[in-house]
Design an enzyme around this catalytic site. Structure first.
Site, PDB file in Angstrom:
ATOM      1  N   CYS A  72       0.869  -1.264  -0.103  1.00  0.00           N
ATOM      2  CA  CYS A  72       0.040   0.018   0.029  1.00  0.00           C
ATOM      3  C   CYS A  72       1.045   1.315  -0.015  1.00  0.00           C
ATOM      4  CB  CYS A  72      -0.775   0.018   1.340  1.00  0.00           C
ATOM      5  SG  CYS A  72      -1.674   1.276   1.425  1.00  0.00           S
ATOM      6  N   ASN A  73       0.704   2.174  -1.017  1.00  0.00           N
ATOM      7  CA  ASN A  73       1.442   3.124  -1.192  1.00  0.00           C
ATOM      8  C   ASN A  73       1.324   4.106   0.032  1.00  0.00           C
ATOM      9  OD1 ASN A  73       2.910   3.456  -4.050  1.00  0.00           O
ATOM     10  ND2 ASN A  73       0.902   2.332  -4.142  1.00  0.00           N
ATOM     11  N   CYS A 181      -1.181   3.608  -6.549  1.00  0.00           N
ATOM     12  CA  CYS A 181      -1.973   2.955  -5.552  1.00  0.00           C
ATOM     13  C   CYS A 181      -2.395   1.705  -6.011  1.00  0.00           C
ATOM     14  CB  CYS A 181      -3.288   3.765  -5.311  1.00  0.00           C
ATOM     15  SG  CYS A 181      -4.621   2.792  -4.311  1.00  0.00           S
TER      16      CYS A 181
HETATM   17  N1  DGL Z   1      -3.871   0.554  -1.606  1.00  0.00           N
HETATM   18  C1  DGL Z   1      -3.801   1.756  -1.032  1.00  0.00           C
HETATM   19  C2  DGL Z   1      -2.417   2.588  -1.750  1.00  0.00           C
HETATM   20  O1  DGL Z   1      -1.501   1.780  -2.496  1.00  0.00           O
HETATM   21  C3  DGL Z   1      -4.390   2.735  -0.610  1.00  0.00           C
HETATM   22  C4  DGL Z   1      -5.807   2.889  -0.922  1.00  0.00           C
HETATM   23  C5  DGL Z   1      -6.554   3.599   0.327  1.00  0.00           C
HETATM   24  O2  DGL Z   1      -6.785   4.722   0.243  1.00  0.00           O
HETATM   25  O3  DGL Z   1      -6.944   2.956   1.123  1.00  0.00           O
HETATM   26  O4  DGL Z   1      -2.313   3.642  -1.785  1.00  0.00           O
END
Ligand code: DGL
Length: 251
Positions: A72-73, A181
């Site tokens: 998750c970024n 993301c």
């Molecule tokens: N999947 C997540 C990312 O890579 C974040 C998604 C979220 O906002 O929860 O940033």
């Protein structure tokens, strides 16, 4: 060393990264935890993202994982440094928008970085922008994570929302789009259709490679039979069913 490798995301997005890791490391045993009940993290304040990330990752640590991937970024930007300071001995792989390769793929046009509000706002991305920020358009992916979480990736609502967010740049020379993301690879086809000439970048493969490298360096590679995946979610069985189906779609 057949202990589990822990994967964490705010929700479904990390499945796109886990898929890549399984391809590269087929003998490993993975434990995936998605905090679907609290997704999205992107619009939340920093302290809240930190608190939620800590609680989710604690569930992995309880199982004595041999390595952690923050798939998750957003959680990486908010929490990776803290986690590394707390567990200096543990291999920890984080993620950031793949702006560097996208920057080098430019040939006179612009780069779009699509990421969550928090990823774009926090200092980790600021540093990346100071190095590779020429001709970059940053677009907060408002509403996209919610659509993926609802199982609507690829559907008409996702199409509409992508057009709302990216419409101003359709038809311009966009050389690269960064999917910043881990939820967005599930929208890849729809994004590519809006920018047919653009090269799409995401951090999945690099993250899987980094994980492999760290396992090798630390003598932690599994020598077992074909690996397994265990799914956990704060969102209950329905969320786990969607995780499985998203994983299958990528196969
Ligand atoms: N999947 C997540 C990312 O890579 C974040 C998604 C979220 O906002 O929860 O940033």
């Amino acid at each position: 060393m057949n202990d589990l490798i822990g994967f964490f995301d705010s929700g479904m997005g990390g499945i796109s990264v886990l898929h890549e890791a399984r391809k590269l490391l087929p003998n490993e045993n993975f434990l995936f935890f998605g905090d679907n009940a609290n997704s999205p993290y992107g619009p939340r304040p920093l302290e809240e993202i930190r608190r939620l990330s800590a609680a989710g990752i604690a569930r992995l640590l309880e199982r004595n994982v041999k390595a952690i991937v923050i798939a998750c970024n957003t959680a990486t930007s908010a929490y990776a440094e803290i986690l590394r300071a707390q567990h200096p001995e543990l291999p920890i792989v984080g993620m950031e928008p793949a702006l560097k390769p996208a920057h080098f793929a430019r040939h006179g046009g612009k780069v779009i970085v699509l990421a969550t509000e928090a990823t774009l706002r926090l200092s980790k991305f600021e540093r990346l922008m100071s190095l590779y920020g020429d001709d970059v358009i940053c677009v907060p992916g408002k509403g996209l994570v919610e659509l993926v979480e609802a199982g609507k990736a690829g559907g008409p609502e996702a199409e509409t929302q992508l057009r709302v967010l990216l419409g101003p740049w359709i038809g311009q020379q966009i050389d690269a789009v960064v999917l910043g993301c881990t939820h967005y690879p599930f929208l890849r086809g729809q994004i590519q259709a809006l920018f047919p000439e653009a090269q799409l970048f995401d951090g999945r493969e690099g993250t899987a490679q980094r994980l492999k490298y760290l396992l090798e360096q630390n003598g932690l590679l599994s020598d077992g039979a074909p690996g397994t995946v265990e799914y956990q979610s704060s969102g209950g069985p329905e969320a786990i069913a969607l995780m499985r189906s998203l994983m299958e779609k990528l196969d």
